[in-house]
Structures are given as structure tokens and as C-alpha cells.
Design a protein around this motif. Structure first.
Motif, PDB file in Angstrom:
ATOM      1  N   ALA A 189       0.840  -1.205   0.000  1.00  0.00           N
ATOM      2  CA  ALA A 189       0.000   0.000   0.000  1.00  0.00           C
ATOM      3  C   ALA A 189       0.874   1.254   0.000  1.00  0.00           C
ATOM      4  CB  ALA A 189      -0.940  -0.009   1.205  1.00  0.00           C
ATOM      5  N   GLU A 190       1.929   1.218   0.802  1.00  0.00           N
ATOM      6  CA  GLU A 190       2.862   2.350   0.851  1.00  0.00           C
ATOM      7  C   GLU A 190       3.616   2.477  -0.476  1.00  0.00           C
ATOM      8  OE1 GLU A 190       6.741   3.655   3.466  1.00  0.00           O
ATOM      9  OE2 GLU A 190       5.255   2.341   4.427  1.00  0.00           O
ATOM     10  N   ALA A 191       3.965   1.343  -1.084  1.00  0.00           N
ATOM     11  CA  ALA A 191       4.649   1.373  -2.385  1.00  0.00           C
ATOM     12  C   ALA A 191       3.762   2.017  -3.444  1.00  0.00           C
ATOM     13  CB  ALA A 191       5.047  -0.042  -2.807  1.00  0.00           C
ATOM     14  N   VAL A 192       2.464   1.699  -3.401  1.00  0.00           N
ATOM     15  CA  VAL A 192       1.514   2.316  -4.343  1.00  0.00           C
ATOM     16  C   VAL A 192       1.481   3.827  -4.144  1.00  0.00           C
ATOM     17  CG1 VAL A 192      -0.934   2.551  -4.924  1.00  0.00           C
ATOM     18  CG2 VAL A 192       0.063   0.270  -4.652  1.00  0.00           C
ATOM     19  N   LEU A 193       1.418   4.263  -2.877  1.00  0.00           N
ATOM     20  CA  LEU A 193       1.372   5.705  -2.585  1.00  0.00           C
ATOM     21  C   LEU A 193       2.637   6.417  -3.062  1.00  0.00           C
ATOM     22  CD1 LEU A 193      -0.187   5.742   1.004  1.00  0.00           C
ATOM     23  CD2 LEU A 193      -1.236   6.547  -1.115  1.00  0.00           C
ATOM     24  N   ILE A 194       3.788   5.807  -2.817  1.00  0.00           N
ATOM     25  CA  ILE A 194       5.053   6.420  -3.226  1.00  0.00           C
ATOM     26  C   ILE A 194       5.155   6.487  -4.747  1.00  0.00           C
ATOM     27  CG2 ILE A 194       7.569   6.072  -3.270  1.00  0.00           C
ATOM     28  CD1 ILE A 194       7.243   4.877  -0.397  1.00  0.00           C
ATOM     29  N   ALA A 195       4.849   5.368  -5.399  1.00  0.00           N
ATOM     30  CA  ALA A 195       4.927   5.331  -6.867  1.00  0.00           C
ATOM     31  C   ALA A 195       3.933   6.296  -7.489  1.00  0.00           C
ATOM     32  CB  ALA A 195       4.700   3.905  -7.359  1.00  0.00           C
ATOM     33  N   ASP A 196       2.728   6.331  -6.930  1.00  0.00           N
ATOM     34  CA  ASP A 196       1.696   7.227  -7.448  1.00  0.00           C
ATOM     35  C   ASP A 196       2.091   8.681  -7.239  1.00  0.00           C
ATOM     36  OD1 ASP A 196      -0.775   7.516  -8.755  1.00  0.00           O
ATOM     37  OD2 ASP A 196      -1.771   7.946  -6.867  1.00  0.00           O
ATOM     38  N   GLY A 197       2.624   8.988  -6.061  1.00  0.00           N
ATOM     39  CA  GLY A 197       3.041  10.347  -5.752  1.00  0.00           C
ATOM     40  C   GLY A 197       4.146  10.858  -6.651  1.00  0.00           C
ATOM     41  N   ASN A 198       4.955   9.948  -7.180  1.00  0.00           N
ATOM     42  CA  ASN A 198       6.032  10.329  -8.111  1.00  0.00           C
ATOM     43  C   ASN A 198       5.603  10.264  -9.566  1.00  0.00           C
ATOM     44  OD1 ASN A 198       8.637  10.917  -6.666  1.00  0.00           O
ATOM     45  ND2 ASN A 198       8.096   9.002  -5.675  1.00  0.00           N
ATOM     46  N   GLY A 199       4.343   9.857  -9.797  1.00  0.00           N
ATOM     47  CA  GLY A 199       3.855   9.784 -11.165  1.00  0.00           C
ATOM     48  C   GLY A 199       4.384   8.585 -11.936  1.00  0.00           C
ATOM     49  N   TRP A 200       4.767   7.530 -11.223  1.00  0.00           N
ATOM     50  CA  TRP A 200       5.317   6.352 -11.892  1.00  0.00           C
ATOM     51  C   TRP A 200       4.234   5.373 -12.333  1.00  0.00           C
ATOM     52  CZ3 TRP A 200       9.305   5.591  -7.406  1.00  0.00           C
ATOM     53  CH2 TRP A 200      10.310   6.566  -7.508  1.00  0.00           C
ATOM     54  N   LEU A 201       3.001   5.569 -11.863  1.00  0.00           N
ATOM     55  CA  LEU A 201       1.916   4.660 -12.230  1.00  0.00           C
ATOM     56  C   LEU A 201       0.998   5.291 -13.257  1.00  0.00           C
ATOM     57  CD1 LEU A 201       0.902   3.155  -8.778  1.00  0.00           C
ATOM     58  CD2 LEU A 201       2.555   2.288 -10.428  1.00  0.00           C
TER      59      LEU A 201
END
Length: 201
Positions: A189-201
Motif C-alpha cells: 500500500a505504501e509502495a503504491v502511494l510512493i509510486a503514485d506520488g512520483n507519477g510512476w503509475l
């Protein structure tokens, strides 16, 4: 006259952008759509000079829509206009063929100027976002890791993700584990938030 297509899933934002840009004597909004899936058909029908695309829309996102437009109509310029000024989005948008990337709180006169500059063949990027993008660097995730994290975004189980992506559960676990490690997260869940916050998803 520079012909414009506006694509944004929020009708109020789309209408406001249209009204603001229509005040400019050399700009004409020829089409407005509310989803990424409608962008290519609108370009085919209205032949705009510049398409202003939001990133997060139903169906195709603005980056995928930009790539589709550029593949079929390489002369149509793309300007991403988004709320989400994330470094990863900027990098992916430019790779998809966008000529510009600005955030929605850009003043109207600057947005109109960005349209003109993109139409003239120049690249326009929000300076603060360009700096953030250089600092953040490229996404550390592979395409498959990003896809698995995207599928995990709604809290789906490993089994559900495996079914959705036609992968084995072990493969999904491996990709999730790798993505968690690469993002420095404590869990998926934290990985999703970090990746999403950086625009990687």
C-alpha cells in the motif's frame, strides 16, 4: 487562428478553460471531450492544431491519449494541463510526444502563451516541475512492476491481481516485493502511494 481541443473529465474545469482561452483573439476551441477514450475520435473529426489534455481521465489517461494522437497525427501538438504536477508524469508525457506540460493553476495569460509556444514548435515545461523531475530521476520500476502496483491500488488480493494480469500468484508476489524494495516502502500500500506520488503509475 489556432484550433484547440480540450480534454478534461471535470466539466467545470473544461468549461472554465474553454471560456478563458476563447477570450484570446487567436485561439479557438473547436472540441471538448470528457474522457481520454474520446480524444482520438475528436482529433479525427475536428483536426485541432493543439490538444490540451488532462492526465487523469476515465478510459485512456492523458499520456496514453497523447501517444495515440502523436502516432496518428504527428503534426498535432500536445499540451498536458493537469492538477497533478508529478515528475514521473512529466517524463512519461514528454516520452509520449507531448510538447508541453503545465499545471492547472497556471495564470490564464501564461496558459495562452504556452499554447502559442507549443503551436510554434517549442517545448513548454513548468520550471519547478522540470527541476523536480531532474531531482527525482527515472522510475526505478519495470513496466511489469508498475502494472502490478497499479492493479494493487484498490487493495486487491494477490490472487485477484494474478487473475487480472494473467500471472501466477508467485510472480505477482515477486513483482510486489521488488516494487516495495525499489520504492523503499514498508508494504505494498505504501509502495503504491510512493509510486503514485512520483507519477510512476
Amino acid at each position: 487562428m489556432i484550433r484547440l481541443l480540450l480534454a478534461d473529465d471535470q466539466a467545470l474545469v473544461r468549461g472554465a478553460l474553454s471560456a478563458l482561452l476563447a477570450l484570446e483573439p487567436d485561439l479557438e476551441v473547436v472540441a471538448e471531450v470528457g474522457s481520454g477514450d474520446a480524444v482520438l475520435d475528436a482529433v479525427r473529426e475536428h483536426r485541432p492544431d493543439v490538444a490540451l489534455l488532462d492526465v487523469e481521465m476515465p478510459g485512456l489517461n492523458g499520456i496514453a491519449a497523447a501517444a495515440a494522437v502523436r502516432a496518428e497525427f504527428p503534426d498535432v501538438r500536445i499540451l498536458i494541463v493537469t492538477t497533478f504536477g508529478r515528475p514521473g508524469y512529466l517524463r512519461r508525457a514528454l516520452q509520449a510526444g507531448a510538447s508541453g506540460f503545465v499545471v492547472k493553476d497556471t495564470p490564464a495569460a501564461e496558459l495562452a502563451d504556452a499554447v502559442r509556444r507549443v503551436y510554434a514548435g517549442l517545448r513548454v515545461v513548468d520550471p519547478a516541475l522540470a527541476t523536480d523531475s531532474l531531482i527525482a530521476g527515472e522510475s526505478p520500476l519495470t513496466a511489469r512492476e508498475a502494472e502490478v502496483l497499479q492493479a494493487a491500488r484498490d487493495g486487491s488480493s494477490v490472487a485477484a491481481i494474478a487473475r487480472k494480469l494473467f500471472l501466477s500468484e508467485g510472480t505477482v508476489r515477486n513483482h510486489l516485493s521488488s516494487a516495495i524494495g525499489k520504492t523503499g516502502a514498508g508494504n505494498r500500500a505504501e509502495a503504491v502511494l510512493i509510486a503514485d506520488g512520483n507519477g510512476w503509475l
